[in-house]
Enzyme design. Structure first.
Site, PDB file in Angstrom:
ATOM      1  N   LYS A  61      45.777 -21.761 -26.219  1.00 22.39           N
ATOM      2  CA  LYS A  61      45.957 -21.973 -24.787  1.00 22.39           C
ATOM      3  C   LYS A  61      45.635 -20.727 -23.963  1.00 22.39           C
ATOM      4  O   LYS A  61      45.486 -19.622 -24.486  1.00 22.39           O
ATOM      5  CB  LYS A  61      47.397 -22.434 -24.511  1.00 22.39           C
ATOM      6  CG  LYS A  61      47.641 -23.869 -24.932  1.00 22.39           C
ATOM      7  CD  LYS A  61      49.027 -24.353 -24.514  1.00 22.39           C
ATOM      8  CE  LYS A  61      49.194 -25.844 -24.829  1.00 22.39           C
ATOM      9  NZ  LYS A  61      50.539 -26.349 -24.458  1.00 22.39           N
ATOM     10  N   ARG A 116      53.176 -27.074 -32.970  1.00 21.20           N
ATOM     11  CA  ARG A 116      52.124 -28.067 -32.723  1.00 21.20           C
ATOM     12  C   ARG A 116      50.801 -27.308 -32.604  1.00 21.20           C
ATOM     13  O   ARG A 116      50.619 -26.491 -31.695  1.00 21.20           O
ATOM     14  CB  ARG A 116      52.427 -28.847 -31.439  1.00 21.20           C
ATOM     15  CG  ARG A 116      51.407 -29.942 -31.125  1.00 21.20           C
ATOM     16  CD  ARG A 116      51.787 -30.691 -29.855  1.00 21.20           C
ATOM     17  NE  ARG A 116      50.864 -31.788 -29.575  1.00 21.20           N
ATOM     18  CZ  ARG A 116      49.739 -31.668 -28.881  1.00 21.20           C
ATOM     19  NH1 ARG A 116      49.384 -30.491 -28.375  1.00 21.20           N
ATOM     20  NH2 ARG A 116      48.966 -32.719 -28.688  1.00 21.20           N
TER      21      ARG A 116
END
Length: 286
Positions: free
Chosen positions: A232, A266
């Site tokens: 991210k 995740r």
């Protein structure tokens, strides 16, 4: 008392539609995107053969859960209709459950109808980026389905969440939000709740690292804590790299998350996340 006794948690299991998942030490959730526009791997799994190969690879590498999503929730993502989401996910999901009957699948959706239909087809967990905010029926439906629920914090919607995120104190604000949402979820009959602080969902880089630093604080809510930081912007902006080149940074942040109490990672890259879990386990077991 040995260090390992202070890190690993009391015997914890998730009841995944009759399949008991031991969550007393950190687990890895592999991401399976069925979207053409996800920020990192959108469009990479477009054929049945590619999807099955990717799923098998993640399971072989040690993923305890496969998280299947058909709608991108990246900042500024285009909206997708209910019918399009259904067409993207249901045929593939039926095949996945048939081909991997022993696997545990979660479904990444904010729509109660998709949650209901996929659980009927064999889904075990619902992963909702909106914590029921985008579909007021979600909590009630999940409660009736009797499956674990991943409850994520997001400020705004994927279309506007990164425009100007503001908090009085991001850690305490998210904590208070979770406290209220947990009560709502329990009132709806949801028994197993997993908390996701929502890294990158309506947060600046600074907000994300404040949450990472204080992650253990959320364990006082007596729910499992999930972190989803894989490739991210909170990593890419610090390292001045693209998502494609952010694997090493992702592993570093995942390791910090584990040291700070994360129980579920995740990730796009299962092998590296499983290795991070093994290293951290060894560190605490010495």
């Amino acid at each position: 008392m040995k260090a390992k006794d202070t890190f690993f948690y009391p015997k914890t299991t998730l009841n995944c539609k009759g399949k008991l998942l031991d969550a007393s030490s950190p687990l890895v959730m592999g991401i399976l995107n069925l979207t053409p526009d996800s920020f990192f791997d959108g469009g990479s799994s477009t054929t049945i053969v590619e999807i099955l190969k990717k799923t098998e690879q993640m399971l072989t590498q040690g993923a305890a859960i496969i998280d299947v999503g058909a709608v991108s929730t990246k900042p500024g993502a285009a909206e997708v209709s209910l019918e399009e989401e259904r067409q993207r996910i249901l045929p593939i999901f039926k095949l996945l459950v048939k081909e991997f009957p022993q696997a545990i699948f979660s479904v990444d959706t904010f729509r109660s109808q998709i949650a209901y239909e996929t659980v009927q087809e064999g889904a075990h967990i619902i992963n909702d980026v909106s914590a029921g905010e985008l579909d007021t029926k979600m909590l009630k439906v999940v409660g009736k389905l009797n499956v674990p629920y991943i409850l994520m914090h997001m400020q705004g919607t994927p279309q506007n969440m990164q425009q100007n995120p503001v908090y009085q104190n991001v850690v305490t604000d998210v904590y208070k939000y979770f406290h209220a949402k947990i009560e709502q979820a329990k009132s709806a009959g949801i028994k197993d709740i997993i908390l996701d602080p929502g890294f990158g969902f309506g947060k600046t880089v600074e907000h994300n690292y404040q949450l990472l630093k204080e992650l253990r604080y959320f364990l006082t809510l007596h729910c499992m804590v999930l972190t989803g930081v894989s490739r991210k912007a909170m990593i890419n902006k610090v390292l001045n790299c693209s998502a494609k080149d952010a694997l090493n940074g992702t592993t570093a942040v995942n390791t910090i998350a584990l040291l700070n109490g994360a129980q579920l990672l995740r990730v796009h890259d299962v092998k590296e996340a499983v290795e991070a879990v093994k290293i951290v386990k060894q560190y605490f077991e010495v």
